[in-house]
Design a protein around this motif. Sequence first.
Motif, PDB file in Angstrom:
ATOM      1  N   SER A 160      35.514  43.145  14.279  1.00  0.00           N
ATOM      2  CA  SER A 160      35.769  44.586  14.229  1.00  0.00           C
ATOM      3  C   SER A 160      34.554  45.349  13.720  1.00  0.00           C
ATOM      4  CB  SER A 160      36.988  44.874  13.338  1.00  0.00           C
ATOM      5  OG  SER A 160      36.727  44.524  11.982  1.00  0.00           O
ATOM      6  N   THR A 456      45.170  48.430  29.242  1.00  0.00           N
ATOM      7  CA  THR A 456      44.894  47.049  28.822  1.00  0.00           C
ATOM      8  C   THR A 456      43.520  46.934  28.161  1.00  0.00           C
ATOM      9  OG1 THR A 456      46.286  46.151  30.595  1.00  0.00           O
ATOM     10  CG2 THR A 456      44.664  44.669  29.632  1.00  0.00           C
ATOM     11  N   MET A 459      43.525  48.534  24.781  1.00  0.00           N
ATOM     12  CA  MET A 459      44.274  47.722  23.827  1.00  0.00           C
ATOM     13  C   MET A 459      43.412  46.614  23.231  1.00  0.00           C
ATOM     14  SD  MET A 459      47.324  48.593  23.001  1.00  0.00           S
ATOM     15  CE  MET A 459      47.894  47.040  22.325  1.00  0.00           C
ATOM     16  N   PHE A 460      42.403  46.142  23.972  1.00  0.00           N
ATOM     17  CA  PHE A 460      41.477  45.154  23.409  1.00  0.00           C
ATOM     18  C   PHE A 460      40.782  45.738  22.180  1.00  0.00           C
ATOM     19  CE2 PHE A 460      37.152  43.541  23.006  1.00  0.00           C
ATOM     20  CZ  PHE A 460      37.366  42.175  22.935  1.00  0.00           C
ATOM     21  N   ILE A 463      43.372  46.190  19.244  1.00  0.00           N
ATOM     22  CA  ILE A 463      43.698  44.934  18.553  1.00  0.00           C
ATOM     23  C   ILE A 463      42.567  44.518  17.611  1.00  0.00           C
ATOM     24  CG2 ILE A 463      44.156  42.472  18.892  1.00  0.00           C
ATOM     25  CD1 ILE A 463      45.542  43.238  21.539  1.00  0.00           C
ATOM     26  N   THR A 464      41.325  44.695  18.039  1.00  0.00           N
ATOM     27  CA  THR A 464      40.197  44.241  17.217  1.00  0.00           C
ATOM     28  C   THR A 464      39.780  45.266  16.169  1.00  0.00           C
ATOM     29  OG1 THR A 464      38.697  45.050  18.963  1.00  0.00           O
ATOM     30  CG2 THR A 464      39.288  42.709  18.988  1.00  0.00           C
ATOM     31  N   TRP A 467      43.892  47.184  14.560  1.00  0.00           N
ATOM     32  CA  TRP A 467      44.759  46.179  13.945  1.00  0.00           C
ATOM     33  C   TRP A 467      43.958  45.104  13.215  1.00  0.00           C
ATOM     34  CZ3 TRP A 467      48.563  45.306  18.637  1.00  0.00           C
ATOM     35  CH2 TRP A 467      49.348  46.454  18.787  1.00  0.00           C
ATOM     36  N   ARG A 469      42.673  42.287  14.225  1.00  0.00           N
ATOM     37  CA  ARG A 469      43.116  40.925  14.517  1.00  0.00           C
ATOM     38  C   ARG A 469      41.972  40.120  15.132  1.00  0.00           C
ATOM     39  NH1 ARG A 469      47.302  40.871  11.187  1.00  0.00           N
ATOM     40  NH2 ARG A 469      48.814  42.511  11.657  1.00  0.00           N
ATOM     41  N   ILE A 471      39.610  38.124  17.622  1.00  0.00           N
ATOM     42  CA  ILE A 471      39.167  38.445  18.977  1.00  0.00           C
ATOM     43  C   ILE A 471      39.846  37.544  20.005  1.00  0.00           C
ATOM     44  CG2 ILE A 471      37.183  36.886  18.907  1.00  0.00           C
ATOM     45  CD1 ILE A 471      35.645  38.993  20.525  1.00  0.00           C
ATOM     46  N   ALA A 474      42.967  39.264  21.036  1.00  0.00           N
ATOM     47  CA  ALA A 474      42.628  40.376  21.921  1.00  0.00           C
ATOM     48  C   ALA A 474      42.277  39.879  23.321  1.00  0.00           C
ATOM     49  CB  ALA A 474      41.474  41.176  21.328  1.00  0.00           C
ATOM     50  N   THR A 478      44.185  40.659  26.827  1.00  0.00           N
ATOM     51  CA  THR A 478      43.442  41.278  27.923  1.00  0.00           C
ATOM     52  C   THR A 478      43.412  40.390  29.156  1.00  0.00           C
ATOM     53  OG1 THR A 478      42.039  42.370  26.270  1.00  0.00           O
ATOM     54  CG2 THR A 478      41.250  42.350  28.542  1.00  0.00           C
TER      55      THR A 478
END
Length: 767
Positions: A160, A456, A459-460, A463-464, A467, A469, A471, A474, A478
């Motif tokens: 991130s 989509t 959202m990658f 998520i990274t 959130w 989270r 990779i 993610a 994806t």
Amino acid sequence: MPLLKISAVAVGDSGAGGRRGGGSMDLERQSRVSESRSSKSYRTTLLLAYQSFGVVYGDLSISPIYVFKSTFSGRLRLHEEDAEILGALSLVFWSLTLIALCKYIILVLGADDNGEGGTFALYSLMSRHSKIGLSRTSHAAHEHLTAYELETDCEETRTSLRIKKFLEKNQTSRLLLLLFTLLGTSMVIGDGCLTPTISVVSAVSGLRIKLPGLHEGYTVVISCVILIGLFALQHYGTHRIGFLFSPILIAWLICISTIGIYNTIKWNPGVIRAISPHYIYLFFKKSGKDGWSSLGGLVLCVTGAEAMFADLGHFSKLSIRIAFTAVVYPCLVLAYMGEAAYLSKHRDDLQQSFFKALPDRVFWPVFVIATLATVVGSQAIISATFSIISQCRALGCFPRVKIIHTSNHINGQIYIPEVNWLLMLLCLIVAIGFRDTTMIGNAYGLAVITVMLVTTCLMFLIITVVWKRSIFLALLFTLTFGSLELLYLSACVAKVGHGGWLPLVISLTILTAMFTWHYGTVKKREFELQNKVSLDRILSSSPSLGLVRVPGVGLVYSNIINGVPPLFAHFVTNFPAFHRVLVFVCLQTLTVPKVPLHERFLITRIGQPEHGIFRCLVRYGYKDGGSDNFEFENQLLLKLAEFLDQEGRNSSANGDKPSIAKPSESVSDALAGLAIVADGGKKVRFKLVEETQELRQEVWELLEEREAGVSYMMGHTCVVAHESSPWIKKFTIDVIYGFLRRNSRSPAVSLGIPHSSLIQVGMIYHV
């Protein structure tokens, strides 16, 4: 000597606090209150779930009318074995399960931006965490806002941090990310003129089953009349439309699921085997390239899935999840199974499979409900279009349009007249120009899958970056959904020459307008920042200019948060006079959905107290509804009075004795008449209370100046490209941006400023 003090009291709440405060509540009463609140929350969720049927799921629920028709419209109709029909059904089932249920209902709905959804909400959420916002409004003064503090602060991961640093340092990547987001947004808006058209035309074409001699022109005319009626209903608002449309869609779902069960049992109970993904393998093995080409029609089974996320601001995550999982999803699966069972025994009816599969006894009732359901189905994307345009407008990516809030309780329920009638015009043009639902379906499929692919990819980053989270999670998200959507997209791109060009033209036009408006707005702001002047310079030149202070309060609107805007310097140079109380007002829309009223105004003093000059930074969220001008004026002056009062208290605490004055009778009357609307829509009035606490003289002077009148100063600017600019910039600024500015609402009209109190300063900005 007792003097008067400003105080605010909520109307209708007087005495309630006393009743609640008298004694401690016993455990039994606490339990009852807790149960009452829980019951009320439960009923509210179910009520929202009921309303969502009429707004969110219509598009998804009417897909059975045209999915199999579009799927078998090409060379796939030459394949007449059960493997192709069962394979198509298996693809429909797993597309609904993976994309609609797993992706959107379970995962994407969790990426809401404080209750708001849609492509732009994802971008806003991500930009707030990585500080790559459109207007870079991540000012230090905003960091204490509740909307920022409520977010979960998880530990940053190495991935991130790397992504955030890359996006923040690389301007090209930020530009591409913005264009990518605007592409998805423009595709959603393009859906707004395709969904109503294909839905209504497909339903009305069912008349030709029972009336084979009916000319195609009559079905087009009937479709146009229904479309006009649909858009004419929009001004009633989502709340009323939801209650009106929900029973229709529930009746429709009951009909198609019941008929699906009937057809499955009667014609081919073995279609239930299509739940196995093995039939997808057999489908492509036997149909080959023809099967791949048919994916452009199969993708229509998930149309409306994006609307579930885009319409989130109208409802709640739980209500949408309950309605889809418990009702919509099983009903659609049963409907597709029944239609596939009928097709397995009646392959000649591929082009009218839905209406041919209806038993004769119920044909006309179902046809009427189907026609009404198509109207409901169009509502989902229309509401989503209104929501997304509202977000884009607030963040400076769409021209100023009129936004009407149709609900006092849910701020996300809006109506945009200009967009509504433009969508209606485009729908009529598509219905009359295309007529063939197959070509409309090709266009529709490309628009739908493009929006899903954009979501989509965004959202990658969610998520990274948001959130925080791994990779790998993610990438799993994806690759799983992106590969499926890319497969559908490849089939849709192959049909660009057969109607697929339409969404590309529409989205490209909208994308150009949105990006040009954003570019012009940024250039205008940069010009003001580069040409701002200092207040000391103006005040030092007052003897030579002969500056005078006139009675009243002057509100000067600008886009800069420090310094004096060039429009005010231009005005003072030509007309050397300004009000005794002067407030530079800067309106900023932050990358949060809403800003509470008590956190909205940030006031600072400019210069010495005797100058009477202030700056007010007014912060809105991109979903905040604008208040009327009288309400805004009272809110601002109240906050200014509170600022002066607090400043006086601080001065008194430091040993300085503030000056005291008694208000005149006219000021007392004016103070008693002030009214604003506070948080939660509660009406608030100000009243005069006798207290021993004395207020500063400057507070009463403010109220006296308000009695003299409040004036608003705004720039009437003409933005033109500099003579040395390249031709592409001249065309963008002088032609496209100039056209958009001339045909959008003026800032004064958008803010509701009375014409009699408006001072407009004409200037030319060479950018």
